[in-house]
Design an enzyme around this catalytic site. Structure first.
Site, PDB file in Angstrom:
ATOM      1  N   GLY A 258    -126.031  32.466  31.693  1.00  0.00           N
ATOM      2  CA  GLY A 258    -124.622  32.805  31.763  1.00  0.00           C
ATOM      3  C   GLY A 258    -124.370  34.179  31.187  1.00  0.00           C
ATOM      4  O   GLY A 258    -125.046  35.159  31.496  1.00  0.00           O
ATOM      5  N   ALA A 259    -123.394  34.258  30.282  1.00  0.00           N
ATOM      6  CA  ALA A 259    -123.066  35.538  29.646  1.00  0.00           C
ATOM      7  C   ALA A 259    -123.966  35.845  28.459  1.00  0.00           C
ATOM      8  O   ALA A 259    -123.790  36.857  27.788  1.00  0.00           O
ATOM      9  CB  ALA A 259    -121.609  35.546  29.206  1.00  0.00           C
TER      10      ALA A 259
ATOM     11  N   ASP B 151    -129.971  33.889  35.531  1.00  0.00           N
ATOM     12  CA  ASP B 151    -128.830  33.135  36.045  1.00  0.00           C
ATOM     13  C   ASP B 151    -128.707  33.418  37.535  1.00  0.00           C
ATOM     14  O   ASP B 151    -129.234  34.420  38.033  1.00  0.00           O
ATOM     15  CB  ASP B 151    -127.541  33.520  35.321  1.00  0.00           C
ATOM     16  CG  ASP B 151    -126.519  32.388  35.335  1.00  0.00           C
ATOM     17  OD1 ASP B 151    -126.451  31.629  34.354  1.00  0.00           O
ATOM     18  OD2 ASP B 151    -125.800  32.255  36.347  1.00  0.00           O
TER      19      ASP B 151
ATOM     20  N   ASP C 151    -131.898  34.354  43.068  1.00  0.00           N
ATOM     21  CA  ASP C 151    -131.252  34.075  44.346  1.00  0.00           C
ATOM     22  C   ASP C 151    -131.422  32.602  44.701  1.00  0.00           C
ATOM     23  O   ASP C 151    -132.538  32.077  44.696  1.00  0.00           O
ATOM     24  CB  ASP C 151    -131.875  34.927  45.468  1.00  0.00           C
ATOM     25  CG  ASP C 151    -131.587  36.405  45.289  1.00  0.00           C
ATOM     26  OD1 ASP C 151    -130.508  36.741  44.780  1.00  0.00           O
ATOM     27  OD2 ASP C 151    -132.457  37.223  45.653  1.00  0.00           O
TER      28      ASP C 151
ATOM     29  N   ASP D 230    -130.065  25.417  29.161  1.00  0.00           N
ATOM     30  CA  ASP D 230    -128.713  25.042  28.745  1.00  0.00           C
ATOM     31  C   ASP D 230    -127.946  24.816  30.041  1.00  0.00           C
ATOM     32  O   ASP D 230    -127.300  25.712  30.570  1.00  0.00           O
ATOM     33  CB  ASP D 230    -128.106  26.171  27.904  1.00  0.00           C
ATOM     34  CG  ASP D 230    -126.702  25.855  27.437  1.00  0.00           C
ATOM     35  OD1 ASP D 230    -126.305  24.678  27.481  1.00  0.00           O
ATOM     36  OD2 ASP D 230    -125.983  26.792  27.044  1.00  0.00           O
TER      37      ASP D 230
ATOM     38  N   CYS E  20    -123.618  20.505  27.038  1.00  0.00           N
ATOM     39  CA  CYS E  20    -122.425  20.283  26.207  1.00  0.00           C
ATOM     40  C   CYS E  20    -121.671  19.084  26.774  1.00  0.00           C
ATOM     41  O   CYS E  20    -120.559  19.188  27.278  1.00  0.00           O
ATOM     42  CB  CYS E  20    -121.544  21.536  26.139  1.00  0.00           C
ATOM     43  SG  CYS E  20    -121.120  22.274  27.726  1.00  0.00           S
TER      44      CYS E  20
END
Length: 384
Positions: free
Chosen positions: A205-206, A226, A252, A273, A326
């Site tokens: 992700g970020a 990602d 991709d 994650d 999560c």
């Protein structure tokens, strides 16, 4: 704006939030911001008050309300007085959203560890947790700077009151801290990063956890992957601010194996994650309860399985794979971990190197009510 006019604004925004939840559109925060961009007459106090009304209504109801009016009426009935620009007076027989924490269809899917006595904590307002960048500062120094308390479980963390603003602080601008829930910090600690030479963050992700790994071991090679260019593009500015060397790799779909082939059998640690229901983060994102459907949960489970299977070939003999979600749902946590072991005989479960949470099948589950963190399931597997 009068109190009743604020209520009318909240009703209008809640109508948009409900429609967006049905159609997988923008989140509530974005809708609140967009609403006031076209209403410059509203002052900062008005905007704060309306936002508070919106999120009081969102937290109140576990099920998707039929309308914004039905959502707000139970939490602010005194504002439905029919005066001025406010909402029309309420009638006795009109719909009102029922109070609740867990949607009915999800209740049987929760981990048995999360009994109804813990439910209220799932939607309480969360604190702001920071992670001190130990590659450049100390937790004590940042605790003094922010007048913050150390987090009880993570040796990297600091805790501030809910809604504390840190993005304009010089320590944040200089990369000395990152906003990161203590539970997320514990996932990075479960990777035992100081001992790893090559770490792959497969669903980066970020890059919040990649940054935590880099701070714990600045000499390691870290590859953050990602399939979303938009998410991954947020990592490099954050890494530059933190002084972290992190490789980013856009994969991709559906040819992720090709993009990872050069890492096969080399990684000391692979972190998965995985995309999930987000049921462990309802206290930060209560509208997530309105967005999750049985069909979406099925798709997420299939994606978790696929990402775990992509991760397995990357791990070198003796290396480890850490799986985290999560989520408070057994299907995404313990059951998914057990299914991975049944498919991959070359892996065995091992304890994570931090003593936290309660054992849920093959790994610890952290919950807001028991641990004071967001809800996370963590499992660690070793390649034999």
């Amino acid at each position: 704006m009068t109190p009743s006019a604020r209520a009318q604004a909240a009703v209008e925004i809640l109508d948009e939030v409900i429609a967006s939840a049905r159609n997988d559109g923008p989140p509530a925060d974005a809708l609140v911001s967009a609403y006031f961009k076209t209403r410059r007459y509203a002052g900062s106090k008005d905007r704060r008050a309306v936002r508070e009304l919106v999120f009081r209504a969102v937290r109140h109801s576990a099920e998707l309300p039929v309308s914004g009016r039905a959502a707000l009426l139970p939490v602010a009935p005194e504002l439905f007085d029919g005066v001025g620009h406010g909402p029309a007076a309420a009638s006795d027989d009109e719909p009102r959203a029922d109070a609740g924490v867990v949607p009915g269809w999800l209740q049987p899917l929760l981990s048995p560890l999360v009994d109804s006595g813990e439910w209220a904590a799932l939607i309480e307002r969360a604190p702001v947790d920071l992670r001190a960048n130990l590659a450049r500062t100390s937790r004590d120094e940042m605790a003094a700077h922010f007048a913050a308390s150390p987090t009880p479980l993570s040796p990297w963390g600091l805790r501030l009151a809910p809604d504390s603003a840190v993005s304009a602080d010089e320590a944040f601008a200089d990369g000395l801290v990152e906003v990161q829930d203590e539970g997320s910090q514990l996932i990075a600690l479960a990777c035992d990063p100081a001992k790893q030479a090559l770490m792959v963050d497969l669903c980066a992700g970020a890059g919040g956890k990649s940054l935590a790994l880099a701070a714990a071991n600045p000499e390691a090679r870290i590859v953050a992957c990602d399939t979303s260019r938009a998410r991954l593009q947020k990592l490099q500015p954050r890494a530059e601010r933190a002084g972290a060397a992190i490789e980013s790799r856009l994969l991709d779909q559906p040819r992720e194996e090709e993009g990872l082939a050069d890492l096969n059998g080399l990684a000391n640690l692979v972190l998965v994650d995985a995309p999930c229901s987000g049921s462990g983060t309802w206290r930060r994102n209560p509208e997530g309860r309105w967005r999750l459907t049985p069909e979406r949960l099925d798709r997420l489970e299939a994606l978790q399985e696929r990402v775990l299977d992509l991760a397995a070939p990357l791990v070198r003999p003796g290396g480890s794979l850490v799986y985290a979600v999560c989520s408070l749902l057994t299907r995404e946590g313990g059951a998914q971990a057990e299914a991975f072991l049944s498919r991959h005989s070359g892996f065995v479960a091992e304890d994570i190197p931090v003593n936290v949470g309660r054992l849920d099948v093959v790994g610890p589950l952290l919950t807001p009510g028991h641990d004071g963190t967001d809800g996370f399931f963590i499992a660690r597997f070793r390649a034999t």
